[in-house]
Design an enzyme around this catalytic site. Structure first.
Site, PDB file in Angstrom:
ATOM      1  N   HIS B 249     -28.201 -23.123  91.287  1.00 18.60           N
ATOM      2  CA  HIS B 249     -27.249 -23.140  90.017  1.00 18.60           C
ATOM      3  C   HIS B 249     -28.012 -23.459  88.757  1.00 18.60           C
ATOM      4  O   HIS B 249     -28.646 -24.410  88.929  1.00 18.60           O
ATOM      5  CB  HIS B 249     -26.082 -23.880  90.423  1.00 18.60           C
ATOM      6  CG  HIS B 249     -24.981 -24.015  89.550  1.00 18.60           C
ATOM      7  ND1 HIS B 249     -24.647 -24.365  88.421  1.00 18.60           N
ATOM      8  CD2 HIS B 249     -23.694 -23.461  89.765  1.00 18.60           C
ATOM      9  CE1 HIS B 249     -23.747 -23.916  87.706  1.00 18.60           C
ATOM     10  NE2 HIS B 249     -23.024 -23.350  88.726  1.00 18.60           N
ATOM     11  N   ARG B 269     -20.147 -23.103  80.344  1.00 20.66           N
ATOM     12  CA  ARG B 269     -20.377 -22.171  79.395  1.00 20.66           C
ATOM     13  C   ARG B 269     -19.455 -21.074  79.156  1.00 20.66           C
ATOM     14  O   ARG B 269     -19.258 -20.465  78.048  1.00 20.66           O
ATOM     15  CB  ARG B 269     -21.833 -21.481  80.123  1.00 20.66           C
ATOM     16  CG  ARG B 269     -22.826 -22.016  80.205  1.00 20.66           C
ATOM     17  CD  ARG B 269     -24.155 -21.890  80.992  1.00 20.66           C
ATOM     18  NE  ARG B 269     -23.927 -22.075  82.490  1.00 20.66           N
ATOM     19  CZ  ARG B 269     -24.127 -21.423  83.397  1.00 20.66           C
ATOM     20  NH1 ARG B 269     -24.456 -20.062  83.371  1.00 20.66           N
ATOM     21  NH2 ARG B 269     -23.759 -21.710  84.647  1.00 20.66           N
TER      22      ARG B 269
END
Lengths: 256, 656, 273
Positions: B249, B269
């Protein structure tokens, strides 16, 4: 990065007996109590028993009492303590000890089984459930519970009175009753199960004297007392102590 | 030799995360007496860590969504290496699995008209993730846990015993699957609390133990993720599939050291967070790969406009698939443009008002505030890649979740391989757990019911398993010039090895070095003794888990060395491009010497052998869901040409 | 196993048989006793003050102000209040201070209030003194039996408290007169009364029973949008129930003390207009 040597007292032993053992251990910047326990395991006490899992405050495994206060070890930063202070770590003191920091939390699983489950509405199939956000908000707050059992541990009803364990479900599971009673589609009532009444009659709601320690220790910040236990008490009052409500429901039942 | 407690069950489920619990529910509802075994307390499984949501094409938010679109997204995400039948079943069944949770009491966030709300996520074309704030995994586990309790209450009403048909053995570890010839006959394990051994005799065993992250130094995974299920299957003779694909990740915490690896959710994000290097540059614009050039913004201005107006602008490159972002961050740090603690900066503080951040990202706000003393509304986070998920796993039959080659063995969830191909999309793991957990439980129960007589448990195997489990208490004495070993040190060295040599970017020489190092660790593991007794002894538990981590790490290293291309969660510096020929090839890991006792095997040659296998071609009607221009990027010439004629018809049917 | 289902039935609390062997009743190192001690001291001070004032039967009326302790004044022996809240319901047989008649309601409301219960259970009864600090009692039955089961009548006191708050509001309106009962005037006392009545209302409405009655009892907020909004409003006040409980306790005592000062002539009410 600065590190220092901290003094720890960790309870070690089992149901036969035990005591606080002294340790001196290195502490680095940004560490939490669980890191220190792990360092003890890796360097000084390889068989020191402790429960833990996610190390991010999401699973509720590493419950213990730090300086006498029920807390998650993974969410207790070392920086909140004075460097000169001796930090005491003990297992949860409301439950039977297994070994070192591990306790037998079976009480909670027993209580979980005693709360009747969600009753799905008879006329709705999967995919047909419609619930409004404002109707699920209350139960959603209670479903944030990570079952760390700190509230069960701190609750004096069972912590200080072992004999009450049979009659009293504890804050976590009274909150579960509240969660189901506030679930917009729970059909318990239709099947003859009155959760408001059983909260008091079967799960020991009356033992709660709303002294709010459960709310104080909840790592998820759930307002257990104000949003679950007191509303549940008020709902029990509707059923058991309010003649107006009783009369009203009698009349309404007759007329409908 | 040893007297062990024995019980008879129809189906034994190893693991009590989402897949294990879903399997247990299905097995019990199909009439099988079912036992669940888990290492932690009931309800603490790693599934609780899942934040984003459950991907299911219910079409509640955008009616254009359906299983075909979901299937397409999943295949693209996995770079077409997925077992397509699994991806198909997954996309088709996920909505039913989510709705079913509601009938068991789950409370998802709602849309305005009272349906389950769905959110956007990386790689999903439409808003698709059913969620509860950022604690969807907890809701999933709790719902399944409460469903199990409700089944136990039913049994209690009928039989007077809560555990007559469904029992959870918590805080127990399984160390061996027992066999009668080729078939499964039960499991051998120990209670962590007392150290007592036990045998559950059962014709069918479902493995649902999750992943392998604890073999890596920086990981978002919990201590349980030691690859137990992978190792159990290997040792039972079942192959592992495509173990080289490990998802890193891109955004894990890098500081403070104690929380290094803990996840920073992708939603940061998605909601506008940007990545910058130490020079303050939004470096992701330099890392857009050619295949994605048309789909991502070229300038910061365009990327910023996307949040408000996604129809007329392209998304910012911070939202590239996880593997791309992870590699980019890795490259920036290597080039010396990293943050003080070896990551890059992820900033929302300059992008949104503090109030909005606290409302949209409550658990991230608290995570940084409480663990790192960082106020994300005022300063940037430091983030870096963290080992998150293994796409590879036990090779299973797509429809039944049965492990290949071992009748009676089933696998579901992260421990099963194939479904996600070379890279998993966010949100697809929770739906995977439910869809294949249910299938594994169903088919395990059917298999057990159809079998008739129970396969007998071989006492010799039980004795061997007990002896193996006790070995750390009487570890071999190392030769004169070697120091005694400690399981904690070995574990740290293993993690460092995998992190340094088989991490995000892989090189041939380093992986060879890793294999040497693993062989060395395997020998030293035999000298790793433990102190104390068997009652809740973490040192002993770790010593036993080391066997599994060593096996799994070797699978990863060998498969990664073999696959000479870069694809999804496998990046070779020496073979940076995706190779269409490799798409058809699966790598199967098997035990090199399935009969031999593990500890006695030769340290140099290793324990794992690899087999290449060509996959079955993707079914034509599924291929027809894609444009030809897209297919040629992934599939070789002949695979694409073949179904051409059919596609016309399929395509037009789709139009209707 | 941790799945043991039988609770271990032995008496004793944290020092009981199967618990970790620790002799100290608690290991807290912070000043946990401060909160219960301060609570007890605060409540005690109010009890002493209010007992004195309630039995004093004097200096509770100084036109146009009537002490909230004596309002409404329901006996014949009440001081004369023009258009004020004195209705002779009890007649002449009532010999002692008329405050006693009415004080029972606000007192009962506060005594059964969910916040005050916490406060005095902790502060006076040490049940528990603080979280994770062992309580000194051998047995504990909570609010399951008489007399504490009576705490469940809190909502009736809430209804009564609404009436009392209404009357105090009336008193506050009357405070917009001057000594000679002319309307349209205001003094420092008026301000004191205003602040007090606002706090009294905020405290009364923030009550948990009120929260339940206005909407908390509903299963579907979406079907009752107005009550949902009321519930939300009460919920916001309810979150500050403790603060409001103390603030209104202090303000009511201050309002009474102000009347005492003016009535006894120790202080002259400054008039604004």
């Amino acid at each position: 990065m600065s590190s220092y040597e901290a003094r720890f007292k960790v309870w070690r032993g089992d149901v036969q007996g035990g005591g606080l053992e002294d340790f001196k251990v290195e502490v680095n910047d940004g560490e939490v109590v669980l890191d220190i326990i792990h360092r003890l395991q890796a360097t000084q006490a390889p068989d020191l028993a402790v429960r833990w899992n996610c190390k991010a405050g999401k699973c509720g495994s590493c419950s213990a009492e730090i300086n006498g206060r029920p807390r998650l070890m993974c969410m207790t930063r070392m920086s909140v303590f004075d460097r000169a202070e001796t930090i005491t770590v003990t297992p949860l003191r409301a439950f039977p000890v297994v070994r070192d920091l591990v306790t037998d939390v079976g009480f909670n699983y027993t209580k979980a089984r005693e709360v009747p489950s969600f009753v799905p509405p008879a006329d709705l199939g999967p995919g047909e459930y419609r619930m409004m956000q404002e109707d699920v908000d209350r139960s959603q707050e209670f479903r944030k519970c990570i079952e760390c059992f700190l509230c069960q541990d701190t609750c004096h009803v069972v912590r200080d009175h072992e004999e009450n364990k049979t009659a009293f479900a504890g804050p976590r599971f009274l909150m579960r009753v509240a969660e189901l009673d506030m679930h917009p589609l729970d059909a318990a009532q239709e099947t003859g199960l009155d959760r408001k009444r059983t909260a008091q009659d079967e799960h020991g709601l009356g033992y709660c004297n709303i002294t709010k320690c459960c709310t104080e220790v909840c790592p998820e910040g759930i307002k257990i007392t104000d949003n679950a236990l007191i509303p549940l008490k008020e709902r029990a009052v509707d059923r058991k102590y309010d003649p107006l409500v009783w009369l009203g429901s009698k009349i309404r039942r007759r007329s409908s | 030799m040893s007297v062990v407690d024995r019980q008879e069950w129809d189906v034994v489920v190893v693991g009590a995360g989402g897949a294990g619990l879903r399997a247990a529910i299905e097995a019990r509802e199909s009439g099988a007496r079912t036992a669940v075994i888990c290492k932690s307390l009931f309800g603490k499984a790693h599934t609780v860590m899942a934040e984003g949501g459950i991907a299911a094409a219910m079409g509640n938010v955008n009616a254009g969504d359906n299983w075909q679109v979901h299937f397409r997204d999943t295949m693209r995400g996995g770079k077409f290496l997925n077992q397509w039948r699994m991806a198909e079943l997954h996309a088709q069944e996920a909505p039913d699995r989510v709705w079913e949770l509601e009938t068991w009491g789950a409370l998802f966030d709602r849309t305005k008209d009272g349906r389950i709300s769905q959110r956007n996520f990386g790689g999903h074309e439409y808003p698709r993730l059913a969620h509860v704030g950022d604690r969807t995994g907890l809701e999933l586990i709790r719902t399944l846990q409460q469903k199990i309790v409700s089944l136990q209450q039913e049994d209690h009403r009928e039989t007077g015993d809560y555990e007559s048909r469904l029992k959870v053995f918590q805080e127990c570890t399984v160390t061996r699957v027992l066999k009668d010839g080729q078939r499964v006959s039960g499991v051998f394990g120990y209670e962590r609390e007392s150290g007592r051994f036990f045998v559950l005799e059962a014709p069918a065993v479902v493995i649902a133990t999750g992943g392998i992250g604890k073999s890596f130094k920086v990981t978002s995974n919990s201590w349980e993720y030691t690859g137990d299920g992978h190792a159990l299957a290997l040792l039972a003779g079942a192959p592992l599939l495509n173990m080289e694909f490990v998802q890193f990740h891109p955004t894990g915490m890098v500081w403070p050291p104690s929380v290094k690896g803990i996840l920073v959710t992708e939603s940061v994000r998605g909601d506008g967070g940007v990545l910058r290097n130490s020079e303050g540059k939004r470096f992701m614009f330099d890392y857009i790969p050619d295949v994605f050039k048309e789909k991502y913004a070229e300038s910061e201005e365009e990327g910023d406009r996307w949040y408000e107006d996604p129809d007329n602008n392209r998304r910012p490159p911070e939202l590239l698939p996880r593997d791309e972002v992870a590699r980019a961050i890795n490259a920036e740090v290597k080039a010396g443009r990293g943050s003080p603690h070896g990551g890059v900066f992820l900033d929302v503080s300059t992008r949104m008002p503090a109030e909005v951040i606290r409302r949209r990202l409550p658990s991230m706000y608290h995570q940084f505030k409480e663990l790192a003393d960082v106020d994300i509304t005022a300063e940037a986070m430091e983030v870096g890649p963290t080992c998150h998920y293994v796409m590879g796993g036990i090779a299973v039959e797509s429809d039944t979740a049965a492990a290949r080659g071992v009748p009676g063995l089933f696998a579901a969830g992260e421990v099963a391989g194939g479904m996600h191909g070379s890279n998993r999309l966010g949100g697809n793991s929770l739906s995977d757990l439910l869809v294949f957990g249910r299938r594994a439980g169903l088919h395990a129960a059917r298999y057990a019911a159809d079998l008739g007589a129970r396969p007998p448990v071989d006492d010799a195997q039980v004795d061997l398993a007990a002896a193996e489990a006790l070995r750390p208490f009487s570890a071999e004495v190392p030769p004169d010039d070697y120091p005694p070993e400690n399981p904690y040190t070995l574990h740290q060295e293993l993690q460092q090895t995998m992190h340094d040599l088989v991490g995000i970017i892989r090189r041939k020489a380093e992986m060879k070095q890793a294999l040497g190092k693993l062989a060395d660790l395997r020998v030293r593991a035999r000298w790793a003794g433990v102190e104390g007794h068997r009652q809740f002894n973490p040192g002993w538990h770790l010593a036993l888990d080391l066997r599994n981590m060593l096996l799994v790490s070797e699978c990863i290293a060998r498969a990664a060395l073999e696959r000479t291309e870069s694809r999804g969660g496998h990046t070779r510096e020496d073979y940076p491009a995706m190779d269409r020929e490799w798409r058809r090839l699966n790598l199967l890991c098997r035990l090199a010497d399935p009969s031999g006792e593990l500890a006695a095997s030769d340290p140099v040659s290793g324990q794992i052998e690899l087999v290449r296998e060509t996959t079955e071609p993707i079914r034509d009607d599924l291929l027809a869901l894609f444009e030809k221009e897209e297919l040629v990027k992934y599939l070789s010439e002949e695979e694409v040409v073949e179904p051409e004629t059919e596609r016309e018809g399929e395509g037009s049917r789709e139009q209707l | 196993m941790a799945t043991d289902t039988e609770p271990h039935l032995n008496s004793g609390g944290v020092r009981g048989g199967t618990r970790a062997a620790i002799t100290a009743p608690h290991l807290r190192t912070d000043r946990w006793w401060l909160a219960p001690a301060a609570t007890a001291a605060g409540l005690l001070a109010f009890v002493v003050y209010s007992t004195w004032r309630a039995f004093a039967n004097a200096d509770y009326y100084a036109a146009p102000y009537v002490s909230p302790f004596y309002s409404p004044c329901l006996a014949e022996n009440c001081a004369e209040m023009r258009a004020g809240p004195n209705w002779d319901l009890f007649g002449s047989w009532w010999g002692i201070s008329p405050a006693i008649i009415i004080l029972i309601f606000p007192l009962g409301f506060r005594l059964t209030c969910y916040y005050y219960r916490k406060a005095y259970y902790r502060g006076f009864w040490a049940s528990p003194p603080a979280c994770a600090v062992a309580e000194p009692h051998k047995k504990y039955t909570g609010e399951t039996r008489f007399p504490l089961v009576l705490q469940n009548i809190h909502r009736y006191f809430f209804y009564a408290a609404l009436l009392v708050a209404g009357i105090l509001t009336y008193d506050t309106v009357l405070a917009f007169r001057d000594e000679s009962y002319q309307w349209g005037h205001m003094g420092l006392g008026t301000l004191v009364f205003l602040v007090n009545i606002l706090l009294i209302w905020a405290y009364t409405l923030s009550c948990h029973s009120c929260r339940h009655i206005v909407g908390g009892k509903l299963k579907h907020f979406s079907k009752h949008p107005v009550r949902y909004r009321m519930w939300q409003f009460v919920g916001k006040l309810n979150a500050r129930h403790m603060l409001l409980a103390w603030a209104s306790l202090v303000s009511v005592a201050l309002a009474d003390f102000y009347v005492y000062l003016v009535a006894s002539g120790a202080f002259d009410d400054p008039r604004f207009f």
